[in-house]
Design a protein around this motif. Structure first.
Motif, short mmCIF file in Angstrom:
data_model
loop_
_atom_site.label_atom_id
_atom_site.label_comp_id
_atom_site.label_asym_id
_atom_site.label_seq_id
_atom_site.Cartn_x
_atom_site.Cartn_y
_atom_site.Cartn_z
N ALA A 1 0.84 -1.20 0.00
CA ALA A 1 0.00 0.00 0.00
C ALA A 1 0.88 1.26 0.00
N ARG A 2 1.94 1.24 0.78
CA ARG A 2 2.86 2.38 0.84
C ARG A 2 3.55 2.57 -0.51
N ARG A 3 3.99 1.46 -1.12
CA ARG A 3 4.60 1.53 -2.44
C ARG A 3 3.66 2.16 -3.45
N ASN A 4 2.40 1.74 -3.41
CA ASN A 4 1.42 2.27 -4.35
C ASN A 4 1.23 3.77 -4.16
N LYS A 5 1.23 4.21 -2.93
CA LYS A 5 1.12 5.65 -2.66
C LYS A 5 2.34 6.38 -3.22
N LEU A 6 3.52 5.86 -2.94
CA LEU A 6 4.76 6.50 -3.40
C LEU A 6 4.85 6.54 -4.92
N VAL A 7 4.53 5.43 -5.57
CA VAL A 7 4.61 5.39 -7.03
C VAL A 7 3.50 6.25 -7.63
N SER B 1 11.59 -0.18 -7.05
CA SER B 1 12.38 0.71 -6.21
C SER B 1 11.55 1.24 -5.03
N PHE B 2 10.33 1.67 -5.33
CA PHE B 2 9.47 2.18 -4.27
C PHE B 2 9.03 1.07 -3.32
N LEU B 3 8.93 -0.17 -3.79
CA LEU B 3 8.59 -1.27 -2.90
C LEU B 3 9.71 -1.49 -1.89
N ALA B 4 10.95 -1.43 -2.33
CA ALA B 4 12.08 -1.58 -1.41
C ALA B 4 12.07 -0.47 -0.37
N ILE B 5 11.81 0.75 -0.80
CA ILE B 5 11.74 1.89 0.13
C ILE B 5 10.59 1.69 1.11
N ALA B 6 9.43 1.29 0.60
CA ALA B 6 8.26 1.11 1.44
C ALA B 6 8.48 0.00 2.47
N ARG B 7 9.10 -1.10 2.06
CA ARG B 7 9.37 -2.20 3.00
C ARG B 7 10.26 -1.71 4.14
N GLU B 8 11.28 -0.95 3.80
CA GLU B 8 12.18 -0.44 4.83
C GLU B 8 11.44 0.52 5.77
N GLN B 9 10.61 1.38 5.23
CA GLN B 9 9.85 2.31 6.06
C GLN B 9 8.91 1.55 7.00
N VAL B 10 8.22 0.56 6.48
CA VAL B 10 7.27 -0.21 7.29
C VAL B 10 8.01 -1.00 8.37
N ARG B 11 9.14 -1.60 8.03
CA ARG B 11 9.93 -2.33 9.03
C ARG B 11 10.40 -1.40 10.14
N THR B 12 10.87 -0.22 9.76
CA THR B 12 11.36 0.74 10.73
C THR B 12 10.23 1.20 11.66
#
Length: 108
Positions: A27-33, A94-105
């Motif tokens: 969901a975060r990736r979709n928002k970012l993209v 690329s945005f999925l990798a960013i989103a995964r890191e944000q969610v994990r953090t």
């Protein structure tokens, strides 16, 4: 037998937690993209957030990422934005990798 049951329950809980994090990351990736695509289409202000929300909702059409890709491709083409399918998919990854890191953090 109790140890086996405990281990099974722990695995179930981990699977549920990991699934929830992956759902949030998508969901975060979709928002970012969506925000990225909106800017390429010349949208500004509230229109960027509104478009990003449309992209998040588009992901509910079918399992996987093709529904999101299809929405982005159609909308970018309609606005005469010259981006290849490869570029769009690369940004999605690329945005999925960013989103995964944000969610994990955030989950810590």
């Amino acid at each position: 037998m109790s140890g086996f049951d405990d281990r099974g329950k722990a695995n179930e809980n981990k699977f549920a937690h990991d699934s929830e994090l992956e759902f949030k990351a998508n969901a975060r990736r979709n928002k970012l993209v969506g925000e990225w695509a909106a800017k390429h289409m010349g949208l500004e202000g509230d229109a960027v957030a509104a478009y990003a929300k449309e992209v998040v909702i588009a992901d509910m059409e079918e399992k996987g990422d093709e529904d999101v890709f299809r929405k982005l491709r159609q909308d970018l083409t309609a606005k005469n934005v010259d981006l290849s399918d490869h570029q769009i998919r690369r940004e999605m990854e690329s945005f999925l990798a960013i989103a995964r890191e944000q969610v994990r953090t955030e989950a810590k």
